[in-house]
Structures are given as structure tokens and as C-alpha cells.
Design an enzyme around this catalytic site. Structure first.
Site, short mmCIF file in Angstrom:
data_model
loop_
_atom_site.label_atom_id
_atom_site.label_comp_id
_atom_site.label_asym_id
_atom_site.label_seq_id
_atom_site.Cartn_x
_atom_site.Cartn_y
_atom_site.Cartn_z
CD GLU A 34 -32.40 -38.92 -18.01
OE1 GLU A 34 -32.32 -38.36 -16.90
OE2 GLU A 34 -32.90 -38.37 -19.01
CD GLU A 62 -36.84 -38.85 -21.09
OE1 GLU A 62 -36.52 -37.68 -20.77
OE2 GLU A 62 -37.01 -39.76 -20.27
#
Length: 828
Positions: free
Chosen positions: A190, A261
Site C-alpha cells: 500500500e 485484501e
């Protein structure tokens, strides 16, 4: 070289699963080529649409791994995903640890033994609500380092650890081309969230990380999650709850759509309520990602969350992790999430080839309704997904000359473009709720001993400074606790009252003046900084001001993590009209607690002669110890700390984590009351339980409880069926709805786990209950015989069915009022 026995101590059912896994393993051993194109991953020339589940090896114990992986496989999961936890494996530079819960090789080999793929997210920055985002704290002290940017010291250590892990996997033959289970790896995590903060040092770092990873020649693809500009050949992927709506898509037509995710709930912090996400919402967005984004890989984060043992959680994160996942913290199946997703996987896989190779067309079925149709030209097979995006209304839509009824926010899946085999909004399995039963109670004062921490005085300190030092830089993450101690002199005044003000950057504080407690304060996850302001009693002459600063995990996210700070940054003492700034006074420091230095939680430390009999009046900063024999039950077990305040717990020297029961949610409840005790932590007899309690709480209310999911709950209403249970061998439940089709009454269906029957009816209502499966209450509209009917139909049976039919209950007592049936029962 390590050898792993696959059959020792296993029951026959598990052995058969292992044998099936080994058949798959034999196929894998020959090696598999892993590649990709714009549609999917391709393994040995075969397109794959894969469902994956996150299970983090250090958040459970090695004896739990086989069962967790087996349950995931039975739930239709094709791969297990895990991060690699740098600070566990390299606690000091060049010193590596892969023992116990850190044995990632054993974990991956267990995945392989059960015939599943593995996805390894090396990072090595992982966030994951893990202490310091996975970084070892020694990295903070490397000269000239700036984390996660084009910084040579950081890149050196990042590459060193990444190479270490990759080479270790290669040496064990764990990559797919070697015959191993690993089909994907991840570098970074991320990064796009923080990249802009690094300005010109961000983009070069992204390019370097991608090239470094690709250069390791693993033979499997690499991904970067939430990195839209991931350089070729690295695949950019999506994280979040709604990637079917939010994912911008692969940054190349030659890359597949991957969801790394899919959050099955969310992490929980102390002081916050449990975050919930329904099985229906998860299923809707999985199906949407597949049809709208051509998604071909979905990973559930988490499939099993587990436990943040010891001091491994990040700032303010509770010890339990993603307990609302399909497998809960203890590894028990959570319904309806587990079975609803299992059924989704089964239906998707029934038309897999059509989805992956068929031509897709999208057509409108209404203002907020649409159809996605997959058509194979060669074999003429067809599959369809009918989508209703309306959040409030049931929609009747026309598709291929038939009418279908679509619940709000739902997708009906038609594997043959005709028959509805699954609808995302119709979770057909009843809720199961956990039960706790105390098996050991520690309510006798004779069973306990205590050790009271001394509040240190200034003269006892050896570390001194003329300023307030930053907490983490002093403790080096060796402990949560740091004493700040100074002196304040009072003379010539009859008024000994003063106002003490302490500003802290986090996370909590206990203040003492001359050894006496004068107040506590704390921050929160959203705002770690806080102020303590209390009136204190001084004495004539010198006064010791002893301030115990606490961290509750280190931060795990954000740019410039190495610059983050905790601890005191201003201390004032106001006496009458005179305010003195103590911040620049001489301060003494004590790192950690006496009990930590004596290791009171170990066998050796617990035998020290400093222990005394439990006193009748509990004091803050007290250690407690007792012994117990392991319960005869198989468990799982948890320690009930509902009567305690804040502290840490150890079983036989192993920390089961921090607790903070006294920090309540806005509804007045603790964020976590029960704390997992893995069976492997226990000995048959003479188990040592040690607690450090920061507040003045007695341990006499503590118990060890067994945990089970024996409660089942289901509900249907006039307008919608919720949590119905299908036959044991699921059939096409959501049949094609044709206009004027005679509809059978909806039914509540309860279903107990294997070898259990309904033994007790906990709640039954046909009427207008204000209720869900977590709490029940009855309003005025209520069928008087609903409990009698439920008992008659359900008691003593493994599963039962009650129709939502007024005729069955003797008529409608309150026409015009929407009514529901809700039944909660206990299985035994």
C-alpha cells in the site's frame, strides 16, 4: 534439513484430508509454470480463478495450522496468503529466528501438504496492525535511514531481508516451478498511500523495489497492492471492501485483476466496538469484482485473524485480530459467513471455464439492474450474473424471457443462464454464537500471590537527562513502560496543594507523587496525544514526581514511521500563582518494570522470594500469580478478565497479550473480555498464570472458560428470508422466479454442528421482535404459542424447520404489522 511428519496424532478424517493433499502434492512436485495475461493467472497452461484466505502463521500456533488450513480448504479456498514478519525473524541485525510460531517453512509445507497454493507477501513493510508495521526497531537506529523511500541504508536492509527469505524458500523448493505451492509474492505494501509524502524520493523507490524483487528470479509473479503505477512485470492489485467498484483496474491490458485484501470485517481498537461485515455484503462484492472487473483472484483478509500474542499488536489494537472472519480467533467456524462463502465458491467453480474463456456481454435490466452474460462459443455454455444495485427495493427483472426476483443489493448467479443457483443476499445458514463456560475459577485468596512494584525515586535512577526524552527511543521497544522521574521542591508555604499538568504524545500515563497515585490518563487510536491535569498533595521540601509512561504497541502506518514519537513532551507544576515548567529540569529514567527485569512471568522469576500472600485491598502496579491444572476438555480456552483493568498476561512464561478491559466503548462495554489461551501453551498440571495489573483490581473474579459455537440463530420476515439453512447437500436454492409462480412459505431452519442436537430453546418469537441474532426483545405483537411450536418442532433434533405461516400459528393477531420469526437455540 527438517523432516515433517504428516500423520502423527491425527484423527482418521484429517488423515484422509492429508492423503488427498498428498495426491495433489505429487502432482505439484513436478513443478508448475506460473504466468499471467490480462484475464487471469495461468498455472501449467490452465487459467485459474482462485479464492484465497489470509492466515498469518504467528497469529496462531503450529498445532492449530493443520486444522485452520483444512477448514479453509473445505470452505472452498484454493490458496493461503500470509505476510512475512520481519521483526519476528530478525530481532537483531543478522540474528534470525524461525522457531515455533515463526516457522514459516513449516507453515508453507503444511499448506502444500493439504494441496493448496501459497501467496507470500514479503513486504517487508506489512502494516497489518502489527507492531511497527513489521519493521524491527533496530532499523530505527541505523544512521541516516529514512524508511520506505529512495534511501540507501533502508534499501540495503530491505533487500538483504527480502533476499534472505527468497533464498530460504528456494532452498526448500517452495516456489511453484520447483514443485512448491508458492504462486505469487508481494513486494512493498500500500505504498501509494504515502508516496506523495516522499516527493522525488518516492517514484524511484517504487521502481527500485519492483526491479529488486523481479531480479530475485523466483519464477512466480510479483504484486504491489494499492500501487496503480506498479512497474512491469509487477501486477498492481486492489485492497478494500468494494474492489468491484473502487479498483481502477490493472495498469496494463496484459495484467489480471487481483484483489489482495477483501476485508471480511476490520481490525478493532481498544475503546471501539466490534466492526461487523455481513456475509451477504462480502459475497455481493466478490461476485461484482468477478463480473465488473474481470476479477480472477480474490483473497479474504482475514480468513482467520487469530491472536496478537505478546506485544505484537500495533498502537491501540486489541489482542484479538479479525475475530469476525469466517474462522474466528479460536479457529471455530463463524456462520453464516463461512458457509455462505463456501456456497459462493462452489457455484462460481461450477461455471469456471465459461467465466474465464467465454465472451462477456453487459446489458441493462432496469434503472439499477444489469446482467453480465458469459457465453462459450465452442461448447455453447452460458453463465449469467443478474445484479440489483438498488439498496432498498426488491427488483423483478426480465432475462431471457423469464422473470427473476432480485433482493436489494444482490447478485443472482445462473450457471446455465437459466436456473438461479445462488443469490448473494440469501445467506442460508443460521447464525452461530459463541458460548463460554467457566471450567476453572480463581476465587480463593489462598490460590494467589502478589508482588507490588516499587515506584522509583529520582535518586535510584542511573539514566539522566536535562530534558524529556522520547519514549520509544529510550525503551527500544523492549518494554511498554518507561518511568520519567524528577523532583519539585516546596518551601515556606502552608498550602501544599498544587496542580500537575502533563502533556503526552501517547499512549497512556500513571502519575505518582512521593509514591502515591495521583491520576491516570490515556489517548486513543485516533488521537494518541492527551493531557493529564490533577491536583496533587506535596510535602515541605523535595517531592519525587514519578510518571509512568506507557505505549500500547508501536505505530504501524504512515510516512516517516521512524520519526513517530511517544511519551511526555511537557510537564508543569502550578503552586498558588507560580507555574514552573519541569520539562527542562533534570530527569531520571527507568526502562521497564521491576517485575520485567526479574522476569516474574518465568518459572525462575515466579519462584523468587519477593512474592507475598494476596492482600485484601488491591493496589495498582501489582503482579499476581497462581497455578492450575489444564482442564480436561479439549477447548479452545480463554481467560475471562472482565473484572480486571489494564495489563498483560502470561501462561507458563508465554505472553498471551495485552488486556485493557477498563477502556470501554461508547455502549459501556470492554472491547475484549476473553483472551485466547492456545492448548499448546498448557501443560497437564501445574500451569503458571501470571498477570501484571496496572490498576487497583483484584484477580479473584478471573476464570478460565471453554469456548464453543453451540448457539444457532435464524430469522425470516414477511419481506425477506435471512439465514435459512439448505439441505446438507446444497441444491440450487434460489430457483428461477417466474411471475405468478406459487411461492412456498419461508421457513426458519436451524442446524446444529455434527454430532449435536438442539437441547435448549433460548429465544423464540413470531411477531414483531426488536431483535437480531445478538440480542432479543419482544414488542406487543407476539404469537402466544410461538415458543411451544418451536419446542415441538425442534427439541432433540439436529436440524428443524418452522414455516413463516400465520395459519400454522392460528391466524394473524395483528394484521398490517410486519412480522418475523426468530429462533435462537443451543446445541449439545
Amino acid at each position: 534439513m527438517k523432516h515433517y511428519s504428516f500423520f502423527v496424532g491425527l484423527n482418521m478424517g484429517t488423515i484422509w484430508l492429508r492423503l488427498l493433499g498428498i495426491i495433489t502434492l505429487i502432482i505439484m512436485i513436478k513443478g508448475a509454470e506460473v504466468s499471467y495475461d490480462g484475464r487471469s493467472l495461468i498455472i501449467d497452461g490452465e487459467r485459474k480463478l482462485l479464492f484465497s484466505g489470509s492466515i498469518h502463521y504467528p497469529r496462531s500456533t503450529p498445532d492449530m495450522w493443520p486444522s485452520l488450513i483444512a477448514k479453509a480448504k473445505d470452505g472452498g479456498v484454493d490458496a493461503i496468503e500470509t505476510y512475512v514478519f520481519w521483526n519476528l525473524h530478525e530481532p537483531q541485525p543478522g540474528q534470525y529466528d524461525f522457531s515455533g510460531r515463526r516457522d514459516i517453512i513449516k507453515f508453507i509445507k503444511e499448506i502444500q501438504a493439504q494441496g493448496l497454493y501459497a501467496v507470500i507477501r514479503i513486504g517487508p513493510f506489512i502494516e497489518s496492525e502489527w507492531n511497527y508495521g513489521g519493521f524491527p526497531f533496530w532499523l530505527h537506529d541505523v544512521p541516516g535511514i529514512t524508511f520506505r523511500c529512495d534511501n540507501e541504508p533502508f534499501k540495503f536492509y530491505m533487500q538483504n531481508f527480502t533476499t534472505k527469505i527468497v533464498n530460504m524458500f528456494k532452498s526448500e523448493g517452495l516456489y511453484a516451478p520447483q514443485g512448491g505451492p508458492i504462486i505469487l509474492s508481494q513486494i512493498e505494501n500500500e505504498y501509494q498511500n504515502v508516496e506523495a509524502a516522499f516527493h522525488e524520493r518516492g517514484p524511484p523507490y517504487v521502481r527500485w523495489a519492483a526491479a529488486m524483487a523481479a531480479g530475485l528470479q523466483t519464477g512466480v509473479p510479483w504484486v504491489m497492492c494499492k500501487q496503480n503505477d506498479a512497474p512491469d512485470p509487477v501486477i498492481n492489485t486492489c485492497n478494500g471492501m468494494r474492489c468491484g467498484e473502487t479498483f481502477v483496474g490493472p495498469n496494463s491490458p496484459n495484467k489480471p485483476a487481483i484483489w489482495t485484501e477483501n476485508w471480511t470485517s476490520f481490525y478493532q481498537t481498544y475503546g471501539d466496538k466490534t466492526p461487523l461485515r455481513s456475509a451477504e455484503d462480502i459475497a455481493f462484492h466478490v461476485a461484482l469484482f468477478i463480473v465488473k472487473k474481470n476479477g480472477s483472484f480474490i483473497n479474504y483478509y482475514m480468513y482467520h485473524g487469530g491472536t496478537n500474542f505478546g506485544r505484537t499488536s500495533s498502537s491501540f489494537i486489541i489482542t484479538s485480530y479479525y475475530d469476525q472472519a469466517p474462522l474466528d480467533e479460536y479457529g471455530l467456524i463463524r456462520e453464516p459467513k463461512y458457509t455462505h462463502l463456501k456456497e459462493l465458491h462452489k457455484v462460481i467453480k461450477s461455471c469456471l471455464k465459461t467465466i474465464l474463456s467465454g465472451a462477456v456481454t453487459n446489458s441493462s435490466l432496469g434503472k439499477l439492474q444489469e446482467a453480465y452474460e458469459f457465453q462459450e462459443e465452442e461448447e455453447g455454455k452460458c453463465a449469467a450474473f443478474l445484479v440489483n444495485n438498488d439498496k432498498r427495493k426488491i427488483a423483478e427483472v426480465q432475462f431471457r424471457n423469464y422473470t427473476y426476483e432480485l433482493p436489494p443489493v444482490s447478485i443472482s448467479i445462473l450457471p446455465d443462464c437459466s436456473t438461479v443457483a445462488f443469490n448473494t443476499a440469501k445467506a442460508s445458514t443460521p447464525f452461530n454464537n459463541r458460548s463460554t463456560l467457566p471450567v476453572i475459577e480463581f476465587d480463593s485468596t489462598d490460590k494467589w500471590s502478589e508482588f507490588k512494584e516499587d515506584v522509583p525515586e529520582f535518586e535510584e535512577t542511573s539514566l539522566r537527562s536535562n530534558s524529556l526524552l522520547e519514549h520509544m527511543n529510550v525503551t527500544k521497544d523492549s518494554t511498554d513502560y518507561l518511568w520519567y522521574i524528577t523532583r519539585f521542591s516546596l518551601s515556606g508555604s502552608s498550602d501544599t496543594r498544587a496542580l500537575l499538568t502533563v502533556n503526552s504524545r501517547g499512549h497512556a500515563l500513571h502519575a505518582y507523587v512521593n509514591g502515591e497515585p495521583t491520576g491516570s490518563a490515556n489517548g486513543t487510536h485516533k488521537n494518541t496525544s492527551f493531557k493529564l491535569e490533577n491536583t496533587v498533595d506535596l510535602v515541605e521540601g523535595k517531592n519525587d514526581i514519578s510518571l509512568l509512561s506507557l505505549t500500547v504497541g508501536l505505530p504501524d502506518s504512515g510516512a516517516f514511521l521512524e520519526r513517530r514519537a511517544a511519551g511526555l513532551n511537557k510537564v508543569l507544576m502550578q503552586h498558588n500563582d507560580d507555574t514552573k515548567d519541569l520539562s527542562e529540569s533534570e530527569w531520571g529514567y527507568q526502562v521497564g518494570l521491576q517485575g520485567e527485569n526479574l522476569q516474574l512471568y518465568t518459572d525462575e522469576g515466579s519462584s523468587a522470594d519477593q512474592w507475598s500472600q494476596l492482600s485484601s485491598s488491591p493496589q495498582p502496579l501489582t503482579w499476581y500469580k497462581t497455578q492450575f491444572d489444564a482442564p480436561g476438555d479439549d477447548g479452545p480456552f480463554a481467560i475471562n478478565l472482565g473484572t480486571m483493568g489494564k495489563g498483560q498476561v502470561w501462561i507458563n512464561g508465554q505472553s498471551i497479550g495485552r488486556y485493557w478491559v477498563s477502556l470501554l466503548t461508547d455502549t459501556g462495554s470492554p472491547s475484549q473480555t476473553w483472551y485466547h489461551i492456545p492448548r499448546s501453551f498448557l501443560k497437564p498440571a501445574s500451569n503458571q498464570l501470571v498477570l501484571f495489573e496496572e490498576e487497583a483490581r483484584s484477580p479473584l473474579g478471573i476464570s478460565i472458560d471453554t469456548i464453543s459455537n453451540n448457539k444457532v440463530c435464524a430469522k425470516v420476515s414477511d419481506t425477506r428470508a435471512e439465514n435459512l439453512f439448505p439441505d446438507e447437500k446444497p441444491k440450487a436454492r434460489c430457483r428461477r422466479h417466474v411471475k405468478h409462480h406459487h411461492k412456498q412459505p419461508r421457513r426458519v431452519r436451524l442446524h446444529c454442528p455434527s454430532r449435536k442436537v438442539i437441547s435448549r430453546l433460548l429465544f423464540s418469537s413470531l411477531g414483531s421482535p426488536v431483535t437480531d441474532c445478538g440480542s432479543q426483545a419482544i414488542r406487543r405483537c407476539q404469537f402466544s404459542n410461538s415458543t411451544t411450536m418451536a419446542k415441538k418442532v425442534c427439541m432433540g433434533k439436529r436440524h428443524c424447520s418452522i414455516p413463516h405461516s400465520y395459519k400454522q400459528f392460528g391466524g394473524d393477531p395483528c394484521p398490517g404489522i410486519p412480522k418475523s420469526i426468530l429462533v435462537t437455540a443451543e446445541c449439545s
